[in-house]
Write a protein that holds these residues in place. Structure first.
Motif, short mmCIF file in Angstrom:
data_model
loop_
_atom_site.label_atom_id
_atom_site.label_comp_id
_atom_site.label_asym_id
_atom_site.label_seq_id
_atom_site.Cartn_x
_atom_site.Cartn_y
_atom_site.Cartn_z
N LEU A 179 -10.04 3.18 4.52
CA LEU A 179 -9.63 4.15 3.54
C LEU A 179 -10.33 3.63 2.27
CD1 LEU A 179 -5.96 4.84 3.93
CD2 LEU A 179 -7.59 6.16 3.97
N SER A 180 -11.61 2.90 2.68
CA SER A 180 -11.85 2.15 1.80
C SER A 180 -12.56 3.04 0.42
CB SER A 180 -13.15 1.33 2.36
OG SER A 180 -14.18 2.32 2.73
N GLU A 181 -13.00 4.48 0.51
CA GLU A 181 -13.42 5.54 -0.43
C GLU A 181 -12.05 6.07 -1.11
OE1 GLU A 181 -16.45 5.38 -1.81
OE2 GLU A 181 -16.47 3.46 0.01
N VAL A 182 -10.97 6.09 -0.90
CA VAL A 182 -9.76 6.31 -0.93
C VAL A 182 -9.51 5.62 -2.45
CG1 VAL A 182 -7.18 7.53 -0.98
CG2 VAL A 182 -9.24 7.55 0.72
N ARG A 183 -8.86 6.33 -3.54
CA ARG A 183 -8.22 5.26 -4.56
C ARG A 183 -6.96 5.14 -4.34
NH1 ARG A 183 -11.05 7.94 -10.34
NH2 ARG A 183 -13.22 7.42 -9.37
N LEU A 184 -6.86 3.46 -4.01
CA LEU A 184 -5.50 3.01 -3.58
C LEU A 184 -4.89 2.79 -5.15
CD1 LEU A 184 -5.70 2.40 0.33
CD2 LEU A 184 -5.03 4.60 -0.75
N GLY A 185 -3.43 2.59 -4.71
CA GLY A 185 -2.79 2.07 -5.83
C GLY A 185 -1.78 1.01 -5.23
N LEU A 186 -2.28 0.08 -4.51
CA LEU A 186 -1.78 -0.73 -3.44
C LEU A 186 -1.12 -2.02 -4.16
CD1 LEU A 186 -3.48 -0.46 0.01
CD2 LEU A 186 -1.95 0.92 -0.90
N ASP A 187 0.15 -2.21 -3.95
CA ASP A 187 1.17 -3.98 -4.64
C ASP A 187 0.27 -4.86 -3.63
OD1 ASP A 187 3.31 -5.83 -6.29
OD2 ASP A 187 2.72 -6.49 -3.41
N ALA A 188 0.16 -6.07 -4.88
CA ALA A 188 -1.31 -6.58 -4.64
C ALA A 188 -0.91 -8.26 -2.86
CB ALA A 188 -1.25 -7.75 -5.59
N THR A 189 1.00 -8.10 -3.09
CA THR A 189 1.52 -8.81 -2.29
C THR A 189 1.90 -8.06 -0.94
OG1 THR A 189 3.03 -10.01 -3.74
CG2 THR A 189 3.34 -10.01 -1.77
N LEU A 190 2.43 -7.12 -1.28
CA LEU A 190 2.55 -6.33 -0.19
C LEU A 190 1.83 -5.43 0.21
CD1 LEU A 190 6.87 -5.34 -0.42
CD2 LEU A 190 5.42 -7.74 0.50
N GLN A 191 0.42 -4.82 0.10
CA GLN A 191 -0.37 -4.02 0.37
C GLN A 191 0.62 -2.62 1.02
OE1 GLN A 191 -2.28 -6.08 4.01
NE2 GLN A 191 -4.29 -5.93 2.29
N ALA A 192 1.59 -2.14 -0.20
CA ALA A 192 2.34 -1.17 -0.29
C ALA A 192 2.25 -0.47 -1.93
CB ALA A 192 4.08 -1.44 -0.35
N PRO A 193 2.35 1.01 -1.35
CA PRO A 193 2.02 1.13 -2.44
C PRO A 193 2.44 0.97 -3.27
CG PRO A 193 2.98 2.89 -0.82
CD PRO A 193 2.36 2.58 0.24
N VAL A 194 2.11 0.59 -5.31
CA VAL A 194 2.93 -0.14 -6.49
C VAL A 194 4.51 0.76 -6.70
CG1 VAL A 194 0.51 -0.80 -6.96
CG2 VAL A 194 1.98 1.29 -8.07
N GLU A 195 4.66 1.51 -6.56
CA GLU A 195 5.64 2.30 -6.87
C GLU A 195 6.71 1.80 -6.12
OE1 GLU A 195 6.70 3.16 -9.82
OE2 GLU A 195 4.29 2.58 -10.87
N LEU A 196 6.52 1.24 -5.17
CA LEU A 196 7.27 1.55 -3.28
C LEU A 196 8.06 0.24 -3.40
CD1 LEU A 196 8.92 2.55 -0.98
CD2 LEU A 196 6.74 2.46 -0.32
N ALA A 197 6.58 -0.73 -3.24
CA ALA A 197 6.72 -2.17 -3.27
C ALA A 197 7.98 -3.30 -3.71
CB ALA A 197 5.61 -3.18 -3.77
#
Length: 445
Positions: free
Chosen positions: A312-330
């Protein structure tokens, strides 16, 4: 974007197939890409393990509707299946019902936007996704209107090293396993019988392994287990017992406690592995303070899993810096605050990324957070399918009640890296002492 393009689902596990069933129910074309040669390939790798969840919580509503049209008979809601039973009695017929939508032997190499790497803004959202795959016929590129990555985390177990990196000596150690042993298999049984095994981890998978080894010790008295915990004390590692709303999960904790109290399991706390040394045919674990444990014949590292984000390196992901989950879900799944029963309902809105139309679902959406429930994944993909279809009212209406653990919070700040083996996802585990149990299996491919 061409509405005739399919929704591409990565992974033919329980959540991936549920996503395809949801898409089918809404008239959306869908393609499921599975690297294995049959549905639930990873589930079958822990097929000997019995789930904590009963059948009532293991069948996705959209999947049941699709199966009912083909005369499928639902298993007894009160029964607890093994991974093999879940795959054979549910995933196999579900994949058959989806038919040509499911492609096997297909490895996803990468996901991007047509003609746009992750840096390019121009007309980005108007371009379809490109999914680069490798199959028996070679590599090809598929176009998609949306992508749901439900590939799970089973293929990326956390290392033994306490700092999240493989400990020196770990890569070369042939005495280290990262799965719950199948002691019903003669070769596996011979590997652990009358030998000393270190079980590293504090989650349900570690408890399962301890119970299994303690049971083996009844037939092979030389069998011994050393339970190695990073946390400073056992604390609530045994779970909620009778207060657990999943009775089989509570029973597992009680059996593990009994195994420890019987003397068949030695407990070591406050130990974070920093080095693995070979001593003849044995293994010695050394922590970051230089403390060395007595030699063991085998090590079972059950310290959780992590998502593989490389494709997924070319997809614009929004991930939490700690959990590596979506920022709104983390914040909703942070194991320092929540157990699996206190996770708030969530759907497409919490799972969205800066890349419109791309979603992580199932165990992979939880990043490094443990203890995922199948029910959670089924509701995730229901909401996602609604959002893709443009039914935003349905996508936003997320309602889900999950069973509590009987433990009010997660492992605590000092235990944030001691993840359960969430390999797969639904709190699972049978009540019979002779059976293995697994915490969270439905999210793996």
């Amino acid at each position: 974007m061409d509405d005739e393009l399919p929704v591409v689902v990565i992974g033919a596990g329980p959540v991936g197939l549920a996503a395809a069933a949801e898409a089918a129910g809404r008239g959306l074309p869908a393609v499921v890409l599975e690297q294995g040669d049959r549905p639930g390939a990873a589930v079958r790798e822990w097929g000997h393990v019995r789930l904590f969840s009963a059948w009532r919580d293991l069948v996705a509503p959209a999947a049941e509707k699709l199966l009912a049209e083909r005369g499928w008979t639902r298993p007894d809601d009160a029964a607890y299946p093994t991974g093999d039973a879940w795959a054979q009695e549910y995933l196999d017929p579900l994949a058959a019902a989806l038919g040509e939508r499911v492609r096997y032997g297909t490895e996803v190499l990468g996901v991007s936007r047509r003609g746009r790497d992750r840096v390019v803004d121009a007309d980005r959202d108007e371009q379809p996704f490109t999914v680069r795959v490798r199959a028996s016929g070679g590599e090809e590129r598929l176009l998609a209107r949306a992508v749901v990555d439900a590939s799970g985390t089973w293929g990326a177990p956390n290392p033994l090293g306490g700092d999240g990196l493989p400990a020196p000596g770990e890569d070369a150690a042939d005495r280290i396993g990262y799965r719950i042993p199948d002691l019903a298999d003669d070769r596996e049984r011979a590997r652990y019988a009358d030998r000393r095994t270190a079980v590293v981890g504090s989650g349900h998978s570690a408890l399962t392994a301890l119970v299994e080894l303690a049971g083996l010790a009844e037939q092979a008295p030389g069998t011994r287990a050393v339970w190695v915990l990073r946390r400073g004390e056992v604390g609530d590692a045994f779970g909620g017992g009778d207060d657990d709303q999943l009775a089989a999960r509570g029973a597992l904790g009680d059996r593990a406690r009994a195994a420890v109290e019987s003397g068949r399991v030695e407990v070591v706390t406050g130990f974070r592995t920093a080095e693995v040394r070979r001593q003849g045919s044995a293994v010695v674990l050394v922590d970051d303070g230089g403390r060395a444990l007595d030699p063991v014949d085998e090590v079972v590292a059950l310290t959780g899993f992590r998502p593989d984000l490389a494709p997924l390196s070319e997809v614009r992901l929004g991930l939490d810096a700690t959990l590596q989950a979506p920022v709104e879900l983390a914040p909703l799944i942070d194991p320092n605050v929540h157990s699996c029963g206190t996770v708030y309902p969530h759907g497409a809105a919490e799972l969205a990324h800066p890349e419109p139309g791309f979603y992580l679902a199932g165990m992979k959406s939880y990043g490094r957070a443990p203890t995922f429930l199948a029910l959670t994944g089924y509701e995730q993909v229901r909401s996602i399918a609604a959002a893709i279809a443009g039914d935003h009212a349905s996508a936003a209406k997320v309602e889900l009640t999950l069973p509590e653990t009987g433990v009010c919070q997660g492992p605590g700040v000092d235990e944030a890296t001691e993840e359960e083996e969430a390999a797969g996802g639904c709190c699972g585990g049978g009540a019979e002492p002779a059976e293995s149990t697994h915490p969270a299996m439905p999210v793996v491919k």
